[in-house]
Scaffold this active site. Structure first.
Site, mmCIF file in Angstrom:
data_model
loop_
_atom_site.group_PDB
_atom_site.id
_atom_site.type_symbol
_atom_site.label_atom_id
_atom_site.label_comp_id
_atom_site.label_asym_id
_atom_site.label_seq_id
_atom_site.Cartn_x
_atom_site.Cartn_y
_atom_site.Cartn_z
ATOM 1 N N CYS A 29 0.850 -1.198 0.000
ATOM 2 C CA CYS A 29 0.000 0.000 0.000
ATOM 3 C C CYS A 29 0.881 1.242 0.000
ATOM 4 C CB CYS A 29 -0.950 0.116 1.197
ATOM 5 S SG CYS A 29 -2.185 -1.191 1.308
ATOM 6 N N TYR A 35 -0.307 -1.959 5.792
ATOM 7 C CA TYR A 35 0.380 -3.131 6.309
ATOM 8 C C TYR A 35 1.739 -2.741 6.887
ATOM 9 C CZ TYR A 35 0.345 -8.269 6.289
ATOM 10 O OH TYR A 35 0.281 -9.592 6.645
ATOM 11 N N ASN A 50 4.976 0.927 3.634
ATOM 12 C CA ASN A 50 4.927 -0.171 4.596
ATOM 13 C C ASN A 50 6.245 -0.237 5.362
ATOM 14 O OD1 ASN A 50 3.640 -1.256 1.694
ATOM 15 N ND2 ASN A 50 2.238 -1.246 3.421
ATOM 16 N N ARG A 106 8.796 2.555 -3.230
ATOM 17 C CA ARG A 106 7.521 3.225 -3.455
ATOM 18 C C ARG A 106 7.434 4.518 -2.648
ATOM 19 N NH1 ARG A 106 3.851 0.489 -1.290
ATOM 20 N NH2 ARG A 106 4.895 -1.448 -0.722
#
Length: 314
Positions: free
Chosen positions: A2, A80, A172, A225
């Site tokens: 995520c 998460y 995460n 990310r």
């Protein structure tokens, strides 16, 4: 997995957006939770009356949600946090919350991030195994209110840490402090072109446009990310209004979208972006796009009877 970002437009509209990347099929449904719909929690008495809110939800016997927005413009998202999330094991009556209940609890009871902070300061996070997952979900959270105040909350081994969300990015594991340290490796990234150089009398010029982004990570790990989302957020032209804000957020998160098959877990399941959500605090509007559709759906909380006692499927 995520990725979460926050953005503000030049007219002071505030947005929280996230990708929902998961290897378990969620089959989410958009649900509106009116003020008088009874909410059930693992370690607390049911709430008969509360703030109205909405969000994409999963039916696990009762409806649960990983993000949403309430009538006061508070937005919340769970991400998460494997290998780092640490919870207590003993329930304290009236002072304990299960991690999977956090988003719903905060949307139901809080107006601002200050209210959220108070809950974390007065309540314990107690582990609870979710049968449909077969595990205790490791989570951390992002919250933003209508004034644009945003915090990140992480349950670590040495206690709950609350950070001011200055960067407006979260992914995460590892923890948020680690991600901030990692950013130092990428501070040379720039949307401007690298200037030509002369080396020992030879002239060298960059290939094409985008040379300032050389070194921007391209993989789908949480650290990469985080950096990609942060760079895109910094370099994206500031939006003027809500419509432009959603467009800008969608382009930023497109950079970290995970197609089916790109990531396979150790359990041999496919981890992919099941939906992308864009939540506008000022108008209590939730935009979302599911994996199998190019259409962006729009739901405004204020279009519904918020004084009802039955959950509303949109």
């Amino acid at each position: 997995m995520c990725t979460n970002i926050t953005l503000k437009s030049s007219d002071n509209t505030v947005l929280m957006a996230r990708t929902m990347d998961f290897s378990f099929a969620l089959d989410p449904e958009m649900m509106v939770y009116p003020r008088n719909f009874k909410l059930n929690f693992a370690f607390n008495e049911p709430l008969e009356h509360h703030y109205a809110f909405l969000g994409l939800s999963k039916n696990i016997g009762v409806f649960a949600l990983a993000d949403g927005i309430n009538e006061h413009g508070l937005t919340a998202a769970a991400l998460y946090f494997e290998g780092y999330a640490t919870y207590e094991s003993t329930v304290v009556e009236g002072k304990s919350i299960a991690p999977n209940d956090i988003v719903m609890w905060m949307l139901a009871k809080c107006k601002t991030v200050e209210d959220v902070k108070e809950v974390f300061q007065t309540h314990h996070l107690v582990e609870l195994k979710l049968e449909f997952l077969g595990m205790i979900p490791p989570l951390h959270w992002v919250f933003q209110d209508i004034e644009g105040n945003s915090i990140i909350v992480e349950p670590l081994e040495d206690g709950i840490k609350i950070y001011e969300n200055k960067l407006g990015v979260l992914t995460n594991s590892p923890d948020y402090g680690w991600h901030k340290t990692n950013v130092r490796s990428y501070i040379g990234l720039d949307p401007a072109q690298v200037e030509p150089r002369t080396i020992y009398g030879e002239n060298f010029k960059a290939f094409g446009q985008g040379s300032g982004t050389f070194g921007l990570p391209g993989d789908l790990t949480p650290p990469s990310r985080f950096v990609k989302a942060l760079y895109s957020k910094l370099s994206t032209k500031k939006a003027a209004n809500e419509a432009e804000l959603v467009v800008a957020a969608s382009h930023i998160l497109n950079n970290v979208d995970i197609p089916k098959g790109s990531v396979v877990t150790q359990r041999k399941t496919i981890d992919y972006t099941q939906y992308t959500a864009y939540m506008i605090s000022n108008t209590q509007t939730y935009y979302y796009r599911l994996y199998d559709s190019l259409n962006t759906e729009v739901v405004n909380l204020n279009d519904f009877d918020l004084d009802g006692n039955e959950i509303i499927k949109v």
